[in-house]
Enzyme design. Structure first.
Site, mmCIF file in Angstrom:
data_model
loop_
_atom_site.group_PDB
_atom_site.id
_atom_site.type_symbol
_atom_site.label_atom_id
_atom_site.label_comp_id
_atom_site.label_asym_id
_atom_site.label_seq_id
_atom_site.Cartn_x
_atom_site.Cartn_y
_atom_site.Cartn_z
ATOM 1 N N ARG A 121 0.995 -1.062 0.067
ATOM 2 C CA ARG A 121 -0.024 0.033 0.062
ATOM 3 C C ARG A 121 0.693 1.262 -0.015
ATOM 4 O O ARG A 121 0.685 2.353 -0.595
ATOM 5 C CB ARG A 121 -0.861 0.070 1.178
ATOM 6 C CG ARG A 121 -1.766 0.969 1.343
ATOM 7 C CD ARG A 121 -2.753 1.061 2.722
ATOM 8 N NE ARG A 121 -3.833 -0.154 2.385
ATOM 9 C CZ ARG A 121 -4.247 -0.358 3.531
ATOM 10 N NH1 ARG A 121 -4.334 0.231 4.647
ATOM 11 N NH2 ARG A 121 -5.207 -1.054 3.406
ATOM 12 N N HIS A 178 -19.095 7.475 -1.030
ATOM 13 C CA HIS A 178 -19.323 6.110 -0.528
ATOM 14 C C HIS A 178 -20.954 6.017 -0.752
ATOM 15 O O HIS A 178 -21.634 6.821 -0.593
ATOM 16 C CB HIS A 178 -19.002 5.916 1.021
ATOM 17 C CG HIS A 178 -19.146 4.639 1.461
ATOM 18 N ND1 HIS A 178 -18.365 3.646 0.856
ATOM 19 C CD2 HIS A 178 -20.095 4.018 2.221
ATOM 20 C CE1 HIS A 178 -18.968 2.411 1.767
ATOM 21 N NE2 HIS A 178 -19.764 2.746 2.378
#
Ligand code: GAR
Length: 208
Positions: free
Chosen positions: A66, A110
């Site tokens: 990441r 979202h």
């Protein structure tokens, strides 16, 4: 106030990107310039939408940790002089370092009313599957600043959408997009790009 250069990070179909392109073309994003579309997948349809709109594109695939992935993304953002980042269906979590460097300059859409059905593992259709499993009668969408907690940053805008009898994850996803995401994402980007959103005590204050 100088016009903000915006990068939109995508991984898929790019309908939220399209909503931003349409808003820009309609003059509804006067202080934002869509300057880069960065995709984690080379086959994302979002790239076609970007090319169609004449927006420069970059493909940065995740092949490493990441942290390293986020560093490679950051290098592309810096090379393009990006001021604001929009996560529009971007299916990777960014490193704390990148998030801190762009504090309150990264927004995410979202497909639920946060704090319901959110956090790591809740993305795309899975969010709507979880909402239907629970039997909620109302769901919706949220645009928030990105902090180091997945879907945990200060909320900018939310919009509720009714769940209907017989909904499938697919029909619910579509209604949430049409009635909520495609409206509040451009609206939130407009507010942030005009410096109308500040954060205090983990909450946003919107100047009208
Ligand atoms: C959208 O519903 C977006 O809210 C969701 O993925 C979809 C992407 O569609 N994002 C997440 O679930 C992030 N947690 P799009 O590529 O057509 O904009």
């Amino acid at each position: 106030m100088s016009v903000k250069k915006v990068a939109v990070l995508v991984s898929g179909g790019g309908t939220n990107l399209q909503a931003l392109i349409d808003a820009a073309n309609a003059g509804k994003l006067p202080n934002a310039r869509l300057s880069l579309v960065l995709s984690s997948r080379e086959d994302a349809y979002a790239l076609e939408r970007a090319r169609g709109a004449g927006i420069p594109v970059a493909v940065v695939k995740r092949t490493d940790s990441r942290e390293d992935y986020s560093d490679r993304i950051e290098a592309v953002l810096r090379a393009n002089g990006i001021d604001l980042i929009v996560l529009a269906g971007f299916m990777h979590i960014l490193s704390g370092k990148l998030i801190r460097e762009y504090e309150n300059r990264i927004i995410n859409v979202h497909p639920a009313l946060i704090p319901s059905f959110c956090g790591e593992g809740f993305f795309g259709l899975r969010v709507h599957e979880a909402a239907l499993r629970k039997g909620v009668k109302v769901t919706g969408a949220t645009v928030h600043f990105v902090n180091e907690i997945a879907d945990g940053g200060p909320i900018i805008l939310q919009k509720a959408v009714a769940v209907e009898e017989g909904d499938t994850p697919e029909t619910l996803q579509k209604r949430v997009m049409v009635e909520a995401e495609w409206k509040i994402l451009p609206e939130a980007l407009d507010l942030v790009s005009r410096d109308l959103v500040t954060v205090a005590d983990g909450k946003t204050v919107i100047k009208k």
